[in-house]
Design an enzyme around this catalytic site. Sequence first.
Site, PDB file in Angstrom:
ATOM      1  N   LYS A 146       0.852  -1.192   0.000  1.00 40.88           N
ATOM      2  CA  LYS A 146       0.000   0.000   0.000  1.00 40.88           C
ATOM      3  C   LYS A 146       0.886   1.240   0.000  1.00 40.88           C
ATOM      4  O   LYS A 146       1.646   1.477   0.950  1.00 40.88           O
ATOM      5  CB  LYS A 146      -0.856   0.018   1.265  1.00 40.88           C
ATOM      6  CG  LYS A 146      -2.269  -0.466   1.043  1.00 40.88           C
ATOM      7  CD  LYS A 146      -2.985  -0.489   2.359  1.00 40.88           C
ATOM      8  CE  LYS A 146      -4.397  -0.024   2.233  1.00 40.88           C
ATOM      9  NZ  LYS A 146      -5.086  -0.086   3.527  1.00 40.88           N
TER      10      LYS A 146
HETATM   11  C1  E4P Z   1      -8.395   0.688   3.259  1.00 39.96           C
HETATM   12  O1  E4P Z   1      -7.630  -0.135   2.803  1.00 39.96           O
HETATM   13  C2  E4P Z   1      -8.311   1.238   4.615  1.00 39.96           C
HETATM   14  O2  E4P Z   1      -7.620   0.334   5.443  1.00 39.96           O
HETATM   15  C3  E4P Z   1      -9.627   1.450   5.267  1.00 39.96           C
HETATM   16  O3  E4P Z   1     -10.691   1.063   4.440  1.00 39.96           O
HETATM   17  C4  E4P Z   1      -9.789   2.773   5.950  1.00 39.96           C
HETATM   18  O4  E4P Z   1     -11.055   2.824   6.527  1.00 39.96           O
HETATM   19  P1  E4P Z   1     -11.450   3.876   7.654  1.00 39.96           P
HETATM   20  O5  E4P Z   1     -11.836   5.163   6.985  1.00 39.96           O
HETATM   21  O6  E4P Z   1     -12.640   3.240   8.325  1.00 39.96           O
HETATM   22  O7  E4P Z   1     -10.273   4.026   8.559  1.00 39.96           O
END
Ligand code: E4P
Length: 214
Positions: A83
């Site tokens: 990521k």
């Molecule tokens: C995506 O890969 C993220 O880990 C995640 O969806 C973030 O979500 P949040 O806005 O609930 O922290």
Amino acid sequence: MKIFIDTANIEEIRECAAMGVIDGVTTNPTLVAKTGRKFEEVLGDIVEVVDGPISAEIVSPDADGMVAEARGLAAIHRNIVIKFPLTAEGLKAVRRSSKEGIKSNVTLCFSPAQALLAAKAGATYVSPFVGRLDDVSASGMDLIHQIVQIYENYGFDTQVIVASIRSPMHLVEGALAGAHVATCPYSVIKQLVKHPLTDIGIERFLADWQKVPR
Ligand code: E4P
């Protein structure tokens, strides 16, 4: 549509994997911090449970550091996807790592223009955060429609992950929009299973079964 679970909690992953509904896992630094465990240990456990893409986030501020981190994490297992943040340095790192065969998930995407750049840089996945957009009174789902349309218009292979999901409707609307993946927190996966009419139906069948002579 593929369903990933958005968690670093191995028990949650095990439970959902046992239902056979999980195609992959996404993690982020916040989710890993919640476990209180070392990142490499968490990843080592996850790759044993799920045979699919496992997103692991890097935290370096510059492309050189990101690429070095990406190499280390990608070496843990063939299913690890890195990521990268949707920044100029992140895009440089995506381009460089993709040439080494490292798969990428470009995260923290909040606009169609950013998503177009992620695809051009060679991202395997892009993660538009629908919930965080909804939180600030924008439409997360409009963004999903726009990205899917742009990718279709130009034949990009980058897959759209509906991320920052807050409710089952985010998954359903994302699927209708043609997004490739929805990454859902454990709580949402549990909600996806439930329907009050299913529960009522089971109750009635069980009650009626008692009337059947044995
Ligand atoms: C995506 O890969 C993220 O880990 C995640 O969806 C973030 O979500 P949040 O806005 O609930 O922290």
